[in-house]
Design a protein around this motif. Structure first.
Motif, PDB file in Angstrom:
ATOM      1  N   THR A   1      -1.170  12.501   0.989  1.00 51.97           N
ATOM      2  CA  THR A   1      -2.066  11.369   0.761  1.00 51.97           C
ATOM      3  C   THR A   1      -2.275  10.609   2.067  1.00 51.97           C
ATOM      4  OG1 THR A   1      -2.491   9.388  -0.543  1.00 51.97           O
ATOM      5  CG2 THR A   1      -0.209   9.772   0.098  1.00 51.97           C
ATOM      6  N   GLU A   2      -3.476  10.069   2.213  1.00 58.71           N
ATOM      7  CA  GLU A   2      -3.739   9.174   3.348  1.00 58.71           C
ATOM      8  C   GLU A   2      -4.221   7.818   2.862  1.00 58.71           C
ATOM      9  OE1 GLU A   2      -6.813  10.584   5.949  1.00 58.71           O
ATOM     10  OE2 GLU A   2      -7.955  11.484   4.307  1.00 58.71           O
ATOM     11  N   THR A   3      -4.161   7.576   1.548  1.00 57.16           N
ATOM     12  CA  THR A   3      -4.696   6.321   1.011  1.00 57.16           C
ATOM     13  C   THR A   3      -3.740   5.628   0.056  1.00 57.16           C
ATOM     14  OG1 THR A   3      -5.884   7.635  -0.656  1.00 57.16           O
ATOM     15  CG2 THR A   3      -7.121   6.957   1.301  1.00 57.16           C
TER      16      THR A   3
ATOM     17  N   PRO B   1       2.895  11.250   3.065  1.00 58.07           N
ATOM     18  CA  PRO B   1       1.894  10.213   3.359  1.00 58.07           C
ATOM     19  C   PRO B   1       1.593  10.107   4.858  1.00 58.07           C
ATOM     20  CG  PRO B   1       4.038   9.203   3.090  1.00 58.07           C
ATOM     21  CD  PRO B   1       4.246  10.690   2.949  1.00 58.07           C
ATOM     22  N   TYR B   2       0.412   9.592   5.142  1.00 59.68           N
ATOM     23  CA  TYR B   2       0.067   9.213   6.510  1.00 59.68           C
ATOM     24  C   TYR B   2       1.036   8.115   6.934  1.00 59.68           C
ATOM     25  CZ  TYR B   2      -2.931   7.584  10.381  1.00 59.68           C
ATOM     26  OH  TYR B   2      -3.431   7.221  11.601  1.00 59.68           O
TER      27      TYR B   2
END
Length: 224
Positions: free
Chosen positions: A153-155, A174-175
């Motif tokens: 995920t990046e959000t 995650p980012y």
């Protein structure tokens, strides 16, 4: 903390090539991360982009080209586009292989290839399949619940945590800019291992390490 080399040692050698994975192993990486698409004849190709232009200088789309034609192209003028099988043969159980599915269509053949290698002496723990395409991860889980999964995920961390729990994923990816001490604590409370991407600068690596994460995905495996 595990060090996973992003597309191989991408900071030093052309990404997603045997040379990049060799460099990562030489640098002592605990794992390599790579990306896969399918060729027009159903071969699992290790390549990040949907199109071939950026890396080979030749216009084309991976899914519309046969494996033989793709392997006639050269990444940065020098390197062959490898199949996933060729990369696995090269790695030969020496490190974790984090396979990022770029397309849902790769879920079934990747599952079958992992099963083949496990039948030949590999362990499921040698593999980790991740994707931003959560439908692809759901398909892998339905096909073989023994294959470790990582949710990218990046959000939205909360949404990713919820989905990871719903498919019994092993890891969350995650980012790194999404994380702080509170969010890391929340993720760990859900018994998810935490691998963060793509952490390259020494000050960011130090900050993230202090959160107590399980691994970082980095272009520079020698910096961690």
């Amino acid at each position: 903390m595990q060090i996973i080399a992003h597309r191989g040692a991408k900071g030093y050698v052309s990404e997603n090539t045997i040379a990049a994975f060799r460099k990562a192993l030489e640098m002592g990486a605990d794992g390599i991360e790579l990306d896969v698409h399918l060729s027009s004849d159903g071969q699992i190709m290790v390549f990040h982009d949907e199109h071939t232009d950026r890396l080979t200088g030749v216009s084309g789309t991976v899914k519309d080209m046969a494996c033989d034609d793709l392997q006639k192209l050269k990444v940065d003028l020098h390197h062959e586009i490898p199949t996933l099988a060729k990369v696995l043969d090269f790695v030969d159980k020496r490190c974790l292989v984090n396979i990022e599915l770029k397309v849902e269509a790769a879920a079934r053949p990747v599952t079958q290839l992992i099963e083949k290698y496990v039948s030949e002496g590999w362990n499921y723990d040698h593999f980790l399949v991740s994707s931003f395409d959560w439908t692809a991860l759901q398909e892998i889980r339905n096909r073989n619940p023994k294959i470790p999964l990582g949710v990218l995920t990046e959000t939205d961390l909360d949404l990713a945590i919820g989905f990871a729990k719903s498919i019994n994923a092993e890891t969350l990816h995650p980012y790194f800019h999404l994380l702080d001490e509170a969010s890391v604590k929340k993720i760990k409370a859900e018994n998810l291992r935490l691998y963060v991407w793509t952490v390259n600068e020494p000050e960011d690596i130090s900050r993230i390490e202090n959160f107590g994460i399980d691994g970082i995905i980095t272009d520079f495996p020698d910096r961690a």
